[in-house]
Motif scaffolding. Structure first.
Motif, short mmCIF file in Angstrom:
data_model
loop_
_atom_site.label_atom_id
_atom_site.label_comp_id
_atom_site.label_asym_id
_atom_site.label_seq_id
_atom_site.Cartn_x
_atom_site.Cartn_y
_atom_site.Cartn_z
N GLU A 1 0.81 -1.24 -0.08
CA GLU A 1 -0.05 -0.19 0.13
C GLU A 1 0.80 1.14 -0.01
O GLU A 1 0.61 2.26 -0.75
CB GLU A 1 -0.90 -0.18 1.29
CG GLU A 1 -1.81 1.16 1.46
CD GLU A 1 -2.70 1.24 2.39
OE1 GLU A 1 -3.07 2.21 2.96
OE2 GLU A 1 -2.83 -0.02 3.09
N MET A 2 1.98 1.34 0.66
CA MET A 2 2.86 2.54 0.82
C MET A 2 3.52 2.64 -0.43
O MET A 2 3.77 3.82 -0.79
CB MET A 2 3.70 2.26 1.99
CG MET A 2 4.59 3.42 2.33
SD MET A 2 3.72 5.12 2.50
CE MET A 2 3.12 4.63 4.26
N LYS B 1 2.53 1.97 -3.32
CA LYS B 1 1.59 2.49 -4.35
C LYS B 1 1.44 3.87 -4.12
O LYS B 1 1.45 4.80 -5.06
CB LYS B 1 0.38 1.79 -4.19
CG LYS B 1 -0.68 1.98 -5.29
CD LYS B 1 -2.03 1.19 -5.13
CE LYS B 1 -3.05 1.46 -6.26
NZ LYS B 1 -4.22 0.62 -6.02
N ARG B 2 1.27 4.26 -2.71
CA ARG B 2 0.85 5.76 -2.45
C ARG B 2 2.27 6.63 -2.90
O ARG B 2 2.08 7.65 -3.21
CB ARG B 2 0.82 5.88 -0.95
CG ARG B 2 -0.57 5.11 -0.47
CD ARG B 2 -0.91 5.26 0.99
NE ARG B 2 -0.37 6.77 1.60
CZ ARG B 2 -0.49 6.76 3.05
NH1 ARG B 2 -0.55 5.84 3.75
NH2 ARG B 2 -0.36 8.16 3.33
N ASP C 1 4.19 5.81 -5.38
CA ASP C 1 4.30 5.49 -6.74
C ASP C 1 5.87 5.03 -6.90
O ASP C 1 6.42 5.57 -7.83
CB ASP C 1 4.13 6.87 -7.38
CG ASP C 1 4.15 6.82 -8.92
OD1 ASP C 1 3.70 5.81 -9.26
OD2 ASP C 1 4.36 7.63 -9.70
#
Length: 290
Positions: free
Chosen positions: A71-72, A74-75, A77
């Motif tokens: 998740e991190m 992805k956040r 990028d």
């Protein structure tokens, strides 16, 4: 007097030989999966751990955090490369891994235990030279496997009444940080401590036989046979491999159990019912009550 109160008193009475049996014992618990991401499940787990410490058990918690890392990334990028389906951990990814594991995830578990009255201390394998690593596969970058484990700091925490909560990171050559599989860390720590129990909490009910039924007790030879037959397969293989390696290193028994079940750890340690699949070479020290 209510029926529930009588049942509670009976349960406590029947737990006595198990409470006596585990006084002073070291129990390493790999915590992850569904229970780690659910606040109610985390609080329930924390209460169980505090109760274990209250009755004289020395628990060590080893946690994962793969979904939180994903998740991190992805956040932020950050794009990852994959080799044979496994993520390559480069320097940029490793910064996120360490931030999430040693930071957000570790402190969430520490806080949950402290909220229930325990004294938890968060650390990683980098602290006090706890875990020295070598590269597991050079193509995967900063992914390691334990080479040397020095559990001295854990013994000091036990004596101080603390509950260690360990992020699966280790030190590599020239001061590098390595990400390590959580089950592997739990097994290595349990082996170095000669733990009485290693509990691997999963999202499944245990090791199953050919008919799909959970096998409650297994000898290491049975585990190898089920693996050779293809009955133990997929994600269960690394868990049973961890179990066998831990037993060879001196852990008395390993239990693979469903961490989603309420009070799973207490059921395994303090009742004659147990939970999940127990793997060991020897017979139990406590004879279940009639």
């Amino acid at each position: 007097m209510t029926r529930d109160s009588v049942a509670t008193a009976r349960t406590l009475s029947e737990a006595l030989p198990y409470l006596q049996r585990y006084t002073g014992a070291i129990v390493v618990i790999k915590f992850g999966g569904h229970a780690m991401g659910d606040s109610d499940a985390l609080a329930s787990f924390a209460r169980d751990i505090v109760l274990m410490r209250q009755v004289g058990v020395n628990p060590v918690i080893v946690h994962g955090g793969g979904p939180m890392i994903n998740e991190m990334l992805k956040r932020l990028d950050i794009t990852s490369e994959f080799v044979r389906g496994k993520r390559v951990t480069d320097a940029a990814t490793m910064e996120v891994v360490e931030m999430v594991l040693s930071g957000v995830v570790n402190k969430r578990i520490v806080q949950a235990i402290n909220d229930e009255g325990g004294k938890a201390v968060g650390l990683s394998g980098k602290d006090a030279g706890l875990i020295q690593c070598v590269a597991d596969d050079p193509e995967l970058g900063l992914v390691g496997r334990p080479d040397k484990v020095n559990p001295e700091v854990l013994h000091h925490l036990f004596k101080a009444g603390m509950i260690p909560v360990l992020a699966p990171l280790g030190s590599g050559p020239e001061g590098a940080t390595f990400n390590i599989n959580g089950d592997t860390v739990a097994g290595a720590i349990a082996g170095a401590l000669k733990a009485d129990r290693l509990l691997l909490l999963t999202d499944v009910s245990g090791v199953k036989d050919a008919s799909g039924q959970v096998v409650t007790q297994l000898h290491p030879d049975q585990v190898r046979e089920l693996t050779d037959q293809g009955i133990i397969a997929g994600g269960m293989i690394p868990k049973t491999e961890t179990a066998l390696a831990a037993i060879e290193a001196g852990v008395r028994a390993v239990v693979i159990l469903d961490g989603r079940a309420p009070n799973a750890c207490l059921l395994e340690l303090f009742t004659d019912h147990g939970a999940g699949s127990l793997i060991r070479k020897t017979e139990p020290r406590v004879t279940p009550l009639d």
